[in-house]
Write a protein that holds these residues in place. Structure first.
Motif, short mmCIF file in Angstrom:
data_model
loop_
_atom_site.label_atom_id
_atom_site.label_comp_id
_atom_site.label_asym_id
_atom_site.label_seq_id
_atom_site.Cartn_x
_atom_site.Cartn_y
_atom_site.Cartn_z
N ASP A 158 0.79 -1.23 0.00
CA ASP A 158 0.00 0.00 0.00
C ASP A 158 0.83 1.29 0.00
O ASP A 158 0.30 2.35 -0.32
CB ASP A 158 -0.96 0.01 1.20
CG ASP A 158 -2.02 -1.07 1.06
OD1 ASP A 158 -2.40 -1.37 -0.09
OD2 ASP A 158 -2.44 -1.64 2.08
N LEU A 159 2.10 1.21 0.40
CA LEU A 159 2.91 2.43 0.44
C LEU A 159 4.13 2.34 -0.48
O LEU A 159 4.27 3.13 -1.42
CB LEU A 159 3.37 2.73 1.88
CG LEU A 159 2.25 3.04 2.89
CD1 LEU A 159 2.81 3.14 4.31
CD2 LEU A 159 1.52 4.33 2.53
N LEU A 160 5.01 1.38 -0.21
CA LEU A 160 6.28 1.36 -0.94
C LEU A 160 6.12 1.07 -2.43
O LEU A 160 6.67 1.79 -3.27
CB LEU A 160 7.23 0.34 -0.30
CG LEU A 160 7.82 0.85 1.01
CD1 LEU A 160 7.80 -0.18 2.10
CD2 LEU A 160 9.24 1.34 0.79
N ALA A 167 7.49 4.94 9.35
CA ALA A 167 8.79 4.64 8.74
C ALA A 167 8.61 4.16 7.30
O ALA A 167 9.40 4.51 6.41
CB ALA A 167 9.52 3.59 9.56
N ALA A 168 7.55 3.38 7.06
CA ALA A 168 7.32 2.86 5.71
C ALA A 168 6.95 3.99 4.75
O ALA A 168 7.41 4.02 3.60
CB ALA A 168 6.21 1.80 5.75
N TYR A 169 6.13 4.93 5.21
CA TYR A 169 5.81 6.09 4.34
C TYR A 169 7.10 6.84 4.00
O TYR A 169 7.34 7.17 2.84
CB TYR A 169 4.79 7.02 5.01
CG TYR A 169 4.69 8.33 4.26
CD1 TYR A 169 4.09 8.38 2.99
CD2 TYR A 169 5.26 9.50 4.76
CE1 TYR A 169 4.05 9.57 2.27
CE2 TYR A 169 5.22 10.68 4.05
CZ TYR A 169 4.62 10.72 2.80
OH TYR A 169 4.61 11.89 2.08
N CYS A 170 7.92 7.09 5.05
CA CYS A 170 9.18 7.81 4.81
C CYS A 170 10.05 7.02 3.82
O CYS A 170 10.62 7.59 2.89
CB CYS A 170 9.93 8.04 6.12
SG CYS A 170 9.08 9.17 7.25
N GLY A 171 10.10 5.70 4.02
CA GLY A 171 10.86 4.85 3.10
C GLY A 171 10.30 4.94 1.68
O GLY A 171 11.04 5.00 0.71
N SER A 172 8.97 5.00 1.57
CA SER A 172 8.36 5.05 0.23
C SER A 172 8.81 6.30 -0.51
O SER A 172 9.03 6.30 -1.71
CB SER A 172 6.82 4.99 0.32
OG SER A 172 6.26 6.27 0.65
N LYS A 173 8.98 7.40 0.23
CA LYS A 173 9.41 8.66 -0.41
C LYS A 173 10.88 8.58 -0.77
O LYS A 173 11.30 9.04 -1.83
CB LYS A 173 9.14 9.85 0.51
CG LYS A 173 7.68 10.09 0.85
CD LYS A 173 6.77 10.17 -0.38
CE LYS A 173 6.95 11.42 -1.20
NZ LYS A 173 6.08 11.40 -2.41
N ALA A 204 10.73 13.52 4.29
CA ALA A 204 10.81 12.11 4.70
C ALA A 204 11.89 11.34 3.94
O ALA A 204 12.39 10.33 4.43
CB ALA A 204 9.45 11.44 4.50
N ALA A 205 12.24 11.82 2.74
CA ALA A 205 13.31 11.17 1.97
C ALA A 205 14.69 11.57 2.49
O ALA A 205 15.70 10.99 2.10
CB ALA A 205 13.18 11.52 0.49
N LEU A 206 14.72 12.57 3.37
CA LEU A 206 16.00 13.06 3.89
C LEU A 206 16.43 12.37 5.18
O LEU A 206 17.61 12.38 5.52
CB LEU A 206 15.95 14.57 4.18
CG LEU A 206 15.44 15.53 3.11
CD1 LEU A 206 15.60 16.97 3.61
CD2 LEU A 206 16.18 15.36 1.81
N ALA A 207 15.45 11.84 5.94
CA ALA A 207 15.79 11.28 7.24
C ALA A 207 14.77 10.25 7.69
O ALA A 207 13.59 10.34 7.35
CB ALA A 207 15.86 12.39 8.29
N THR A 208 15.23 9.28 8.48
CA THR A 208 14.32 8.32 9.10
C THR A 208 13.58 9.06 10.22
O THR A 208 14.08 10.08 10.72
CB THR A 208 15.09 7.16 9.75
OG1 THR A 208 15.90 7.70 10.81
CG2 THR A 208 15.98 6.44 8.76
N THR A 219 16.70 1.04 5.18
CA THR A 219 16.70 0.12 4.04
C THR A 219 15.24 -0.27 3.78
O THR A 219 14.36 0.02 4.59
CB THR A 219 17.48 -1.17 4.38
OG1 THR A 219 16.81 -1.81 5.48
CG2 THR A 219 18.93 -0.85 4.77
N TRP A 220 15.02 -0.96 2.66
CA TRP A 220 13.67 -1.45 2.34
C TRP A 220 13.12 -2.27 3.52
O TRP A 220 11.98 -2.13 3.91
CB TRP A 220 13.73 -2.29 1.06
CG TRP A 220 12.40 -2.70 0.51
CD1 TRP A 220 11.67 -3.78 0.88
CD2 TRP A 220 11.65 -2.00 -0.49
NE1 TRP A 220 10.50 -3.83 0.17
CE2 TRP A 220 10.46 -2.75 -0.69
CE3 TRP A 220 11.86 -0.85 -1.25
CZ2 TRP A 220 9.49 -2.37 -1.61
CZ3 TRP A 220 10.89 -0.48 -2.17
CH2 TRP A 220 9.72 -1.23 -2.34
#
Ligand code: NDP
Length: 343
Positions: free
Chosen positions: A95-97, A163-169, A129-133, A153-154
């Motif tokens: 749903d996110l990544l 965290a998953a939303y941030c990872g998706s970005k 969100a793509a800049l930091a966890t 990481t993935w």
């Protein structure tokens, strides 16, 4: 000049579409259903320079192929804003990544296949969100800049929805830069990203507030509708007004010096306590009715619980002043209260 805007029905994108039309561009937008698209066209008064296409799910293979097959030869600029932004799932990959990453890849593949000679500029809506966890964002010794990257990481970003939303970005933005590196000789566009912090500010059309509010605005909405004495979660991070985010999307393709850059959009750091303080100070009708927390404790809370952010490079490049916190929150809440009065 024709600009394609994916996810045109979104909170940020509606402002972008409005600014594009006002600036005289032709706009082709994508939305998920005929109903949503018809609703959008109506809101813009069936503007002659605006048309809509359906992309039901950006995660589907070849999601953008048909659109670029049909319109590719007239599209010069692509603004890719569509991406899931919610935390209502336990299947973070599905749903996110995956939609975030596949959507980005498939729009770029569609350009390569059908509009390699015509598309000159691509802007991807990424995020702070793509800049930091989330962990790094809460670390007082971290300083985020245009060069920062989320270290998750993935696998590690699958720990929870935030965290998953941030990872998706992160992974979606990374996919865009990687695509360009691998396809230098196959496409002619330059890439820029827009990386906003929490986006507040009024909805383009107030009635968007009637069918559930978008994720970032819900932080303000929950406080506007809080009860006196109630507990609240003290969110902290950087914020930016949606009207500035929209303006930056135009600057990201209009200004030649934006090419190859990540535009980090943040006016300042904030926390929920600061929002409450502004609501209690500025709206007499809310005083005594909503949560109070510990007035004035926002700055010391941030000092203990938030990273710093230095986006001086972006501010210099954009060269316009961002809405300040008070104006942004007052305009956001005023609209919410107006809509509440009507319903
Ligand atoms: P919205 O949820 O209002 O907009 C997201 C848009 O993407 C909607 O039009 C949504 O359509 C569409 N979308 C989501 N998933 C899919 C999918 N699988 N297939 C097709 N379309 C999809 O949020 P925002 O306007 O806030 O977000 C816009 C962009 O800005 C996103 O990329 C987000 O990550 C980014 N961003 C937002 C921030 C914020 O604080 N608001 C901060 C930083 C970045 P529908 O509503 O019909 O599902």
């Amino acid at each position: 000049i024709t600009v394609f805007v994916s996810g045109a029905t979104g909170f940020i994108a509606l402002h972008v579409v409005d600014d594009l039309l006002k600036a005289g561009y032709k706009v082709i937008g994508s939305g998920r259903s005929q109903e949503k698209n018809d609703g959008l066209l109506k809101k813009f008064g069936n503007h002659p320079n605006l048309s809509m296409e359906i992309v039901k799910d950006i995660a589907a293979p070849g999601a953008f192929d048909e659109i670029f097959q049909k319109h590719g030869k007239q599209i010069k600029v692509v603004l890719h804003t569509a991406s899931p932004f919610h935390f209502q799932t336990t299947d973070f990959e599905k749903d996110l990544l995956i939609p975030a990453v596949n959507g980005t890849k498939s729009i770029l593949e569609a350009i390569k296949k059908y509009a390699a000679d015509t598309v000159e500029k691509v802007v991807v809506t990424s995020s702070v969100a793509a800049l930091a966890t989330p962990e790094d964002m809460g670390n007082t010794s971290t300083v985020l800049t245009e060069k920062s990257w989320n270290r998750d990481t993935w696998e590690s970003c699958l720990a929870n929805a935030v965290a998953a939303y941030c990872g998706s970005k992160k992974f979606a933005e990374q996919a865009a830069w990687d695509f360009l590196k691998e396809n230098q000789s196959n496409v002619k566009f330059t890439l820029s990203t827009v990386n906003p912090g929490y986006v507040f500010g009024p909805q383009m059309f107030a009635d968007s507030l009637k069918n559930g509010v978008n994720t970032s605005s819900s932080i303000v909405a929950e406080l506007v509708h809080s009860k006196v004495g109630s507990q609240f979660f003290n969110y902290s991070g950087s914020f930016i007004d949606v009207r500035d985010v929209s303006k930056a999307h135009l600057a990201a393709f209009e200004k030649p010096e934006s090419a190859g850059e990540r535009l980090v959009l943040s006016e300042d750091l904030f926390c929920s306590q600061d929002i409450l303080d502004t609501l209690n100070e500025e709206f007499s009708q809310l005083k005594g009715k909503i949560a109070v927390g510990e007035p004035g404790s926002g700055p010391s809370f941030l000092e203990k619980s938030s990273c710093k952010l230095d986006n001086s490079k972006t501010k210099k490049l954009l060269g316009f002043k961002f809405y300040n916190f008070k104006n942004c929150i007052v305009d956001t809440a005023s609209q919410m209260l107006e809509v509440q009065k009507e319903t």
